[in-house]
Design a protein around this motif. Structure first.
Motif, PDB file in Angstrom:
ATOM      1  N   VAL A 183      10.463  14.568 -55.593  1.00  0.00           N
ATOM      2  CA  VAL A 183       9.965  14.155 -56.864  1.00  0.00           C
ATOM      3  C   VAL A 183       9.167  12.961 -56.940  1.00  0.00           C
ATOM      4  N   LYS A 184       8.095  12.725 -57.714  1.00  0.00           N
ATOM      5  CA  LYS A 184       7.311  11.678 -57.865  1.00  0.00           C
ATOM      6  C   LYS A 184       7.069  11.025 -59.082  1.00  0.00           C
ATOM      7  N   PRO A 185       6.769   9.657 -59.161  1.00  0.00           N
ATOM      8  CA  PRO A 185       6.486   9.188 -60.586  1.00  0.00           C
ATOM      9  C   PRO A 185       5.051   9.702 -61.010  1.00  0.00           C
TER      10      PRO A 185
ATOM     11  N   PRO B 244      12.153  28.462 -45.401  1.00  0.00           N
ATOM     12  CA  PRO B 244      12.719  29.144 -46.685  1.00  0.00           C
ATOM     13  C   PRO B 244      13.774  28.750 -47.641  1.00  0.00           C
ATOM     14  N   LYS B 245      14.332  27.811 -46.859  1.00  0.00           N
ATOM     15  CA  LYS B 245      15.720  27.088 -47.829  1.00  0.00           C
ATOM     16  C   LYS B 245      15.262  26.174 -48.776  1.00  0.00           C
ATOM     17  N   GLN B 246      14.077  25.403 -48.064  1.00  0.00           N
ATOM     18  CA  GLN B 246      13.445  24.478 -49.087  1.00  0.00           C
ATOM     19  C   GLN B 246      12.985  25.097 -50.319  1.00  0.00           C
ATOM     20  N   ALA B 247      12.007  26.377 -50.121  1.00  0.00           N
ATOM     21  CA  ALA B 247      11.498  27.128 -51.160  1.00  0.00           C
ATOM     22  C   ALA B 247      12.302  27.765 -52.155  1.00  0.00           C
ATOM     23  N   TYR B 248      13.709  28.196 -51.584  1.00  0.00           N
ATOM     24  CA  TYR B 248      14.529  28.638 -52.268  1.00  0.00           C
ATOM     25  C   TYR B 248      15.203  27.453 -53.150  1.00  0.00           C
ATOM     26  N   ARG B 249      15.597  26.242 -52.922  1.00  0.00           N
ATOM     27  CA  ARG B 249      15.863  25.230 -53.649  1.00  0.00           C
ATOM     28  C   ARG B 249      15.047  24.866 -54.647  1.00  0.00           C
ATOM     29  N   PHE B 250      13.708  24.881 -54.450  1.00  0.00           N
ATOM     30  CA  PHE B 250      12.498  24.449 -55.344  1.00  0.00           C
ATOM     31  C   PHE B 250      12.911  25.475 -56.528  1.00  0.00           C
ATOM     32  N   ILE B 251      12.810  26.751 -56.312  1.00  0.00           N
ATOM     33  CA  ILE B 251      12.975  27.805 -57.467  1.00  0.00           C
ATOM     34  C   ILE B 251      14.351  27.804 -58.337  1.00  0.00           C
ATOM     35  N   GLN B 252      15.455  27.442 -57.431  1.00  0.00           N
ATOM     36  CA  GLN B 252      16.409  26.940 -58.224  1.00  0.00           C
ATOM     37  C   GLN B 252      16.531  25.821 -59.232  1.00  0.00           C
TER      38      GLN B 252
ATOM     39  N   ARG C 296      16.084  23.317 -64.355  1.00  0.00           N
ATOM     40  CA  ARG C 296      15.574  22.415 -65.410  1.00  0.00           C
ATOM     41  C   ARG C 296      15.200  23.291 -66.569  1.00  0.00           C
ATOM     42  N   GLN C 297      14.599  24.556 -66.400  1.00  0.00           N
ATOM     43  CA  GLN C 297      14.194  25.349 -67.594  1.00  0.00           C
ATOM     44  C   GLN C 297      15.432  25.624 -68.623  1.00  0.00           C
ATOM     45  N   LEU C 298      16.453  26.039 -68.068  1.00  0.00           N
ATOM     46  CA  LEU C 298      17.754  26.192 -68.666  1.00  0.00           C
ATOM     47  C   LEU C 298      18.216  25.058 -69.472  1.00  0.00           C
ATOM     48  N   LEU C 299      18.367  23.753 -68.899  1.00  0.00           N
ATOM     49  CA  LEU C 299      18.715  22.650 -69.274  1.00  0.00           C
ATOM     50  C   LEU C 299      17.960  21.850 -70.333  1.00  0.00           C
ATOM     51  N   GLY C 300      16.552  22.229 -70.333  1.00  0.00           N
ATOM     52  CA  GLY C 300      15.497  21.692 -71.290  1.00  0.00           C
ATOM     53  C   GLY C 300      15.495  22.546 -72.520  1.00  0.00           C
ATOM     54  N   GLN C 301      15.753  23.752 -72.488  1.00  0.00           N
ATOM     55  CA  GLN C 301      15.604  24.798 -73.432  1.00  0.00           C
ATOM     56  C   GLN C 301      16.727  25.206 -74.241  1.00  0.00           C
ATOM     57  N   SER C 302      18.088  24.927 -73.724  1.00  0.00           N
ATOM     58  CA  SER C 302      19.358  25.700 -74.274  1.00  0.00           C
ATOM     59  C   SER C 302      20.431  24.636 -74.035  1.00  0.00           C
ATOM     60  N   MET C 303      21.586  24.920 -74.954  1.00  0.00           N
ATOM     61  CA  MET C 303      22.679  24.414 -74.470  1.00  0.00           C
ATOM     62  C   MET C 303      23.837  25.145 -73.746  1.00  0.00           C
ATOM     63  N   VAL C 304      23.223  26.038 -73.100  1.00  0.00           N
ATOM     64  CA  VAL C 304      24.240  26.868 -72.048  1.00  0.00           C
ATOM     65  C   VAL C 304      24.993  25.896 -71.377  1.00  0.00           C
TER      66      VAL C 304
ATOM     67  N   THR D 104      20.768  15.462 -55.906  1.00  0.00           N
ATOM     68  CA  THR D 104      19.792  15.092 -54.890  1.00  0.00           C
ATOM     69  C   THR D 104      18.268  15.523 -55.100  1.00  0.00           C
ATOM     70  N   GLN D 105      18.160  16.656 -55.560  1.00  0.00           N
ATOM     71  CA  GLN D 105      16.776  17.077 -55.478  1.00  0.00           C
ATOM     72  C   GLN D 105      15.972  16.345 -56.711  1.00  0.00           C
ATOM     73  N   VAL D 106      16.496  16.207 -57.982  1.00  0.00           N
ATOM     74  CA  VAL D 106      16.014  15.735 -59.154  1.00  0.00           C
ATOM     75  C   VAL D 106      16.159  14.251 -59.372  1.00  0.00           C
ATOM     76  N   LEU D 107      16.920  13.711 -58.758  1.00  0.00           N
ATOM     77  CA  LEU D 107      17.585  12.291 -58.687  1.00  0.00           C
ATOM     78  C   LEU D 107      18.119  11.974 -60.158  1.00  0.00           C
ATOM     79  N   GLU D 108      18.937  12.807 -60.815  1.00  0.00           N
ATOM     80  CA  GLU D 108      19.549  12.465 -62.032  1.00  0.00           C
ATOM     81  C   GLU D 108      20.604  13.703 -62.099  1.00  0.00           C
ATOM     82  N   THR D 109      21.594  13.471 -62.831  1.00  0.00           N
ATOM     83  CA  THR D 109      22.612  14.619 -62.901  1.00  0.00           C
ATOM     84  C   THR D 109      22.118  15.707 -64.183  1.00  0.00           C
TER      85      THR D 109
END
Length: 273
Positions: free
Chosen positions: A79-81, A206-214, A219-227, A250-255
């Motif tokens: 993640v970058k500013p 492959p593990k890094q790529a898998y994490r990125f897509i997860q 982020r899409q689900l969290l930002g677009q719905s209240m699931v 760990t990946q996004v630097l916030e919960t």
């Protein structure tokens, strides 16, 4: 000032005027996720508390400020500013994972970042780049966008054919979020061979790529719905909510909860931080 980084697509809530997200023409879609343009105002109007999230792809960004043109190529894994330059026109090509190595050459599969003269020096070997660059400063924003798409379409005709089958396979794996053992078994490929190809064409495991897509799906689900967070965790391939929260932080630097709160706040109040 932060190092300029444009290795992921800015959200529409980002603090830049005339922000536009453009779908690529059909022939580019296997390799290009999107293009975007933005025009910034004066320094006093800019904010620098925005984030860019990696997803395995890379970006080639042209910045036109007054009469000066600079070029940045970014493939960040963290993640970058985001720090906008004032009074600047941005034109960015966002490549899908592996797309840059097909259209620009294999060296762009593992290059993390190159800027200014360094970027132009690397791109000098790409067909018709200098001719495209010479005309870029003379064009209006709409003409520049048309010109960059035409340049990319031309690159499709001279693309690096030997890399295409591997990149297509890797792109499918990333898009479908498939675990490495399952992918290797289905494709009849040895696990170590697949790992080498990921590293060669994407510059990551492959593990890094898998994490990125997860993380992108989360982020899409969290930002677009209240699931509920527990359901988001399962939908994105995590064992449980605790595992999901730990990896996300760990990946996004916030919960996940903090991310959702911030994104929903931006939707209801676009001027919010």
């Amino acid at each position: 000032m932060h190092r300029q980084s444009h290795a992921i697509i800015p959200a529409p809530s980002f603090n830049a005027s005339n922000f536009k997200l453009i779908a690529p023409v059909a022939v580019l879609r296997p390799w290009v996720q999107c293009l975007w343009t933005a025009t910034t105002g004066s320094l006093a109007t800019l904010k620098v508390n925005e984030k860019l999230y990696p997803d395995g792809g890379s970006s080639l960004t042209f910045l036109l400020r007054n009469t000066e043109l600079s070029v940045h190529y970014d493939r960040d894994l963290t993640v970058k500013p985001m720090a906008w330059l004032p009074e600047t026109f941005y034109l960015c090509i966002r490549f899908k994972p592996g797309g840059a190595s097909v259209l620009l050459g294999e060296r762009f599969g593992f290059t993390s970042c190159c800027m200014g003269v360094e970027a132009i020096s690397m791109l000098a070997y790409v067909p018709n780049f200098q001719r495209f660059l010479d005309g870029l400063q003379q064009n209006s924003p709409s003409q520049a966008l048309w010109a960059v798409q035409q340049w990319l379409v031309g690159l499709c005709q001279t693309a690096h054919r030997q890399t295409m089958p591997w990149v297509q396979l890797i792109s499918r794996a990333v898009a479908q979020r498939r675990p490495l053992p399952e992918l290797a078994a289905d494709e009849g490929i040895g696990r170590r061979t697949l790992e080498r190809q990921f590293k060669h064409h994407l510059g990551m495991t492959p593990k890094q790529a898998y994490r990125f897509i997860q993380m992108r799906e989360a982020r899409q689900l969290l930002g677009q719905s209240m699931v509920p967070l527990s359901e988001v965790a399962l939908m994105c391939g995590f064992f449980d909510q605790a595992h999901f929260t730990n990896v996300f932080h760990t990946q996004v630097l916030e919960t996940p909860a903090d991310y959702r709160k911030r994104k929903l706040s931006q939707i209801s109040n676009p001027s919010a931080d």
